[in-house]
Scaffold this motif. Structure first.
Motif, PDB file in Angstrom:
ATOM      1  N   GLU A 395       0.819  -1.214   0.000  1.00 27.55           N
ATOM      2  CA  GLU A 395       0.000   0.000   0.000  1.00 27.55           C
ATOM      3  C   GLU A 395       0.850   1.260   0.000  1.00 27.55           C
ATOM      4  OE1 GLU A 395      -3.039   2.365   3.020  1.00 27.55           O
ATOM      5  OE2 GLU A 395      -2.793   0.191   3.234  1.00 27.55           O
ATOM      6  N   PHE A 396       1.875   1.293   0.849  1.00 23.93           N
ATOM      7  CA  PHE A 396       2.652   2.517   1.012  1.00 23.93           C
ATOM      8  C   PHE A 396       3.719   2.703  -0.057  1.00 23.93           C
ATOM      9  CE2 PHE A 396       1.088   2.294   5.449  1.00 23.93           C
ATOM     10  CZ  PHE A 396       0.667   3.612   5.603  1.00 23.93           C
ATOM     11  N   LEU A 397       4.360   1.603  -0.486  1.00 20.27           N
ATOM     12  CA  LEU A 397       5.504   1.740  -1.389  1.00 20.27           C
ATOM     13  C   LEU A 397       5.418   0.859  -2.630  1.00 20.27           C
ATOM     14  CD1 LEU A 397       8.339   1.956   1.287  1.00 20.27           C
ATOM     15  CD2 LEU A 397       7.634   3.779  -0.270  1.00 20.27           C
ATOM     16  N   GLY A 398       4.358   0.053  -2.738  1.00 17.38           N
ATOM     17  CA  GLY A 398       4.214  -0.795  -3.913  1.00 17.38           C
ATOM     18  C   GLY A 398       5.241  -1.903  -3.992  1.00 17.38           C
ATOM     19  N   LEU A 399       5.726  -2.356  -2.840  1.00 20.19           N
ATOM     20  CA  LEU A 399       6.775  -3.370  -2.786  1.00 20.19           C
ATOM     21  C   LEU A 399       6.322  -4.571  -1.964  1.00 20.19           C
ATOM     22  CD1 LEU A 399       9.831  -1.055  -2.001  1.00 20.19           C
ATOM     23  CD2 LEU A 399       9.186  -1.968  -4.241  1.00 20.19           C
ATOM     24  N   THR A 400       6.865  -5.743  -2.291  1.00 18.77           N
ATOM     25  CA  THR A 400       6.594  -6.953  -1.527  1.00 18.77           C
ATOM     26  C   THR A 400       7.921  -7.561  -1.090  1.00 18.77           C
ATOM     27  OG1 THR A 400       4.575  -7.408  -2.785  1.00 18.77           O
ATOM     28  CG2 THR A 400       5.533  -9.236  -1.531  1.00 18.77           C
ATOM     29  N   PRO A 401       8.241  -7.517   0.198  1.00 13.98           N
ATOM     30  CA  PRO A 401       9.507  -8.092   0.660  1.00 13.98           C
ATOM     31  C   PRO A 401       9.615  -9.573   0.309  1.00 13.98           C
ATOM     32  CG  PRO A 401       8.510  -6.740   2.373  1.00 13.98           C
ATOM     33  CD  PRO A 401       7.488  -6.877   1.288  1.00 13.98           C
ATOM     34  N   LYS A 402      10.831  -9.988  -0.041  1.00 13.05           N
ATOM     35  CA  LYS A 402      11.056 -11.385  -0.419  1.00 13.05           C
ATOM     36  C   LYS A 402      11.223 -12.275   0.804  1.00 13.05           C
ATOM     37  CE  LYS A 402      14.693 -10.407  -2.876  1.00 13.05           C
ATOM     38  NZ  LYS A 402      14.682  -8.930  -2.762  1.00 13.05           N
ATOM     39  N   ASN A 403      11.562 -11.679   1.931  1.00 12.03           N
ATOM     40  CA  ASN A 403      11.776 -12.464   3.145  1.00 12.03           C
ATOM     41  C   ASN A 403      11.538 -11.569   4.359  1.00 12.03           C
ATOM     42  OD1 ASN A 403      14.370 -11.064   3.772  1.00 12.03           O
ATOM     43  ND2 ASN A 403      15.060 -12.134   1.919  1.00 12.03           N
ATOM     44  N   HIS A 404      11.562 -12.177   5.533  1.00 11.53           N
ATOM     45  CA  HIS A 404      11.267 -11.423   6.749  1.00 11.53           C
ATOM     46  C   HIS A 404      12.420 -10.506   7.158  1.00 11.53           C
ATOM     47  CE1 HIS A 404       7.657 -13.717   7.073  1.00 11.53           C
ATOM     48  NE2 HIS A 404       8.276 -14.858   7.302  1.00 11.53           N
ATOM     49  N   ALA A 405      13.649 -10.845   6.747  1.00 14.73           N
ATOM     50  CA  ALA A 405      14.789  -9.998   7.097  1.00 14.73           C
ATOM     51  C   ALA A 405      14.654  -8.615   6.473  1.00 14.73           C
ATOM     52  CB  ALA A 405      16.097 -10.652   6.655  1.00 14.73           C
ATOM     53  N   GLU A 406      14.083  -8.538   5.277  1.00 10.88           N
ATOM     54  CA  GLU A 406      13.849  -7.234   4.670  1.00 10.88           C
ATOM     55  C   GLU A 406      12.406  -6.783   4.902  1.00 10.88           C
ATOM     56  OE1 GLU A 406      14.900  -7.825   0.567  1.00 10.88           O
ATOM     57  OE2 GLU A 406      12.886  -8.515   0.020  1.00 10.88           O
ATOM     58  N   GLY A 407      11.724  -7.496   5.784  1.00  8.86           N
ATOM     59  CA  GLY A 407      10.368  -7.138   6.180  1.00  8.86           C
ATOM     60  C   GLY A 407      10.314  -6.808   7.652  1.00  8.86           C
ATOM     61  N   CYS A 408       9.477  -7.518   8.389  1.00  6.06           N
ATOM     62  CA  CYS A 408       9.190  -7.131   9.771  1.00  6.06           C
ATOM     63  C   CYS A 408      10.299  -7.459  10.760  1.00  6.06           C
ATOM     64  CB  CYS A 408       7.881  -7.768  10.230  1.00  6.06           C
ATOM     65  SG  CYS A 408       7.893  -9.571  10.220  1.00  6.06           S
ATOM     66  N   LEU A 409      11.360  -8.143  10.325  1.00  5.96           N
ATOM     67  CA  LEU A 409      12.473  -8.437  11.230  1.00  5.96           C
ATOM     68  C   LEU A 409      13.626  -7.445  11.098  1.00  5.96           C
ATOM     69  CD1 LEU A 409      12.853 -12.341  11.168  1.00  5.96           C
ATOM     70  CD2 LEU A 409      11.696 -10.901  12.849  1.00  5.96           C
ATOM     71  N   GLN A 410      13.493  -6.437  10.258  1.00  7.19           N
ATOM     72  CA  GLN A 410      14.649  -5.594   9.962  1.00  7.19           C
ATOM     73  C   GLN A 410      15.057  -4.676  11.108  1.00  7.19           C
ATOM     74  OE1 GLN A 410      13.617  -1.936   7.303  1.00  7.19           O
ATOM     75  NE2 GLN A 410      12.271  -3.593   6.636  1.00  7.19           N
ATOM     76  N   ASP A 411      14.126  -4.282  11.965  1.00  7.84           N
ATOM     77  CA  ASP A 411      14.422  -3.317  13.028  1.00  7.84           C
ATOM     78  C   ASP A 411      14.569  -4.002  14.380  1.00  7.84           C
ATOM     79  OD1 ASP A 411      14.136  -0.870  11.430  1.00  7.84           O
ATOM     80  OD2 ASP A 411      12.013  -1.414  11.347  1.00  7.84           O
TER      81      ASP A 411
END
Length: 502
Positions: A395-411
């Motif tokens: 919704e915000f950036l038009g992107l779909t992370p390929k894995n959780h490391a570049e998704g909800c685990l990044q911070d």
């Protein structure tokens, strides 16, 4: 001076020393501690948390505050402000029972250690097993603080990082940005597409050379290595205490710019800490005003000053000299000031918040803000976080992370129990733009000074307007006193338009 106020000062000075010890232990945990020390370190930090909580929960504190409040007319302005800050911290601390403080501290330490292993391997299931019970405790904290402070649960968490900010105000700011940024981003990307892409310097860039370059730039900006140091960690941060500031970064031998910019960002934090008034060290009023003000100082240094064309006129030769093995025509072109500047302000929607450009960065924060509100309200459970993240990134950036490391685990924030912090980043970006605009009006020749690597005029202005004021004023009052206007997104939007559309 009221003897009761004086006793409160002594008690808070003791708690500040305990907090400072914990801060250095936390830095050590992140930067140099072997993994086998995790259990002992968790126990140490939990014990320090409990001792500080016991100090706050002492029944005598209520009487001390009541008596000190009755003598406000006898106190100086800084003392009055200090008394108000003391009481706010006391109210926050006393909202939580000791068993919750202990349980939260242990769970946060355990979850952070799991995150350090789970993030590189993108193992959300392992992380979730530690985060789900931590989230339960965070909700308990939010409810307890809500009842004690008379705030909504998520507002009560935000107040621990940014006193005085509420979701009603943040919602309005984010709605304004949400209306402005999508069309603006499209215009920027269209303009970029018509221009040659910046040349990317090719490595490898040895870590030792990156570290030396970062330390050189830190010194030029004003970092005092007699009172601080630079180290390496999983996640860049600034910690320690004002007399001993600890900066960390992470290195990538294929991309020197990411570590350098992280260091410049953290140096902004460090300069704020070093600039706090010495006379009020160890007192709440002598500490940084809020996390949004703290983030404003790091973002002002990184985004406003050190991504300017003027800065690269000074820094480009230092950057090329740092990697002297790259002696070729191609390297010379890539390290040209104009090219490095274009690279530093290149806009490209991406997955990783800390690597995001300043145009797309607010979208990363608005996503986290939405998810935090849902987690605290109970509308979003820990196990459902990946799906909610994927939907939000689309919704915000038009992107779909390929894995959780570049998704909800990044911070690292949620793993450490820090829910309510993320709004500070975008609030900080707005404050940074507003402060830098005022500094640019008031400092003669600021662009020319930055082009020569002369940061003293800017640092002096910030010292007078922000650093030396510490927590004497509320965030909103400090911003208006420094800039002449209440906080808004206007200066930030004007900055983006000037930098990216000319």
């Amino acid at each position: 001076m009221s003897t009761h106020y004086h006793e409160l000062e002594q008690r808070f000075r003791r708690m500040a020393n305990l907090g400072g010890a914990a801060a250095v232990l936390q830095w050590d945990w992140a930067a140099v501690m072997p993994t086998g020390g995790a259990a002992a370190r968790s126990a140490q930090l939990t014990e320090l948390d409990l001792i500080q909580h016991e100090c706050m929960a002492d029944p005598k504190m209520a009487d001390l505050f009541d008596t000190a409040e009755a003598t406000r007319d006898d106190l100086e302005p800084w003392q009055n402000a200090n008394l108000s800050e003391m009481r706010l911290r006391w109210r926050h601390a006393n909202a939580l029972p000791a068993d919750l403080v202990e349980a939260f501290s242990k769970a946060a330490s355990a979850c952070e250690m799991v995150w350090r292993e789970a993030r590189p391997s993108s193992d959300f299931n392992a992380f979730c097993q530690a985060f789900a019970p931590l989230l339960v405790l965070i909700r308990e904290k939010a409810e307890a603080k809500s009842a004690a402070l008379g705030l909504a649960p998520y507002d009560a968490l935000i107040d621990g990082y940014d006193p005085g900010f509420r979701t009603a105000e943040i919602d309005g700011i984010f709605a304004d940005l949400g209306t402005f940024l999508p069309e603006f981003l499209a215009q920027v990307l269209e303009k970029q597409a018509r221009e040659p892409a910046p040349l990317r310097p090719t490595g490898p860039f040895p870590v030792a050379h990156q570290r030396a370059l970062s330390k050189t730039l830190m010194g030029h900006i004003g970092f005092d290595f007699d009172h601080g140091r630079l180290d390496e960690s999983h996640h860049p941060f600034c910690g320690g205490v004002p007399e001993d500031v600890r900066i960390t970064t992470r290195y990538d031998e294929s991309d020197f710019a990411s570590s350098v910019m992280a260091v410049l960002h953290e140096t902004g934090h460090a300069l704020y800490e070093r600039g706090l008034p010495e006379d009020w060290r160890g007192q709440p009023v002598g500490e940084a005003r809020s996390m949004s003000l703290h983030e404003s100082q790091s973002l002002l240094m990184e985004m406003q000053a050190c991504r300017s064309g003027e800065f690269f006129k000074f820094a480009a030769p230092l950057m090329q000299d740092a990697f002297d093995s790259l002696d070729s025509a191609a390297a010379a072109a890539a390290f040209a000031p104009e090219n490095l500047h274009r690279m530093a302000v290149h806009v490209a929607p991406g997955f990783i918040r800390v690597d995001a450009d300043e145009v797309t960065y607010p979208a990363h924060i608005m996503l986290r803000y939405r998810l935090e509100k849902a987690m605290i309200s109970g509308d979003l459970q820990a196990q459902d976080l990946p799906d909610a993240w994927q939907q939000g990134m689309q919704e915000f950036l038009g992107l779909t992370p390929k894995n959780h490391a570049e998704g909800c685990l990044q911070d690292i924030h949620w793993a450490g129990g820090d829910i309510g912090y993320f709004p500070s980043y975008t609030l900080g970006a707005l404050i940074a733009a507003q402060l830098f605009a005022s500094a640019s009006r008031e400092i003669d020749g600021l662009p020319a000074a930055l082009a020569e690597g002369a940061f003293a005029p800017l640092l002096a202005w910030l010292g007078k307007a922000v650093h030396s004021q510490a927590s004497r004023y509320s965030s909103h009052e400090l911003i208006e006193r420094a800039t002449g206007s209440p906080l808004s997104a206007d200066a930030f939007k004007a900055h983006l338009k000037m930098r990216y559309l000319g």
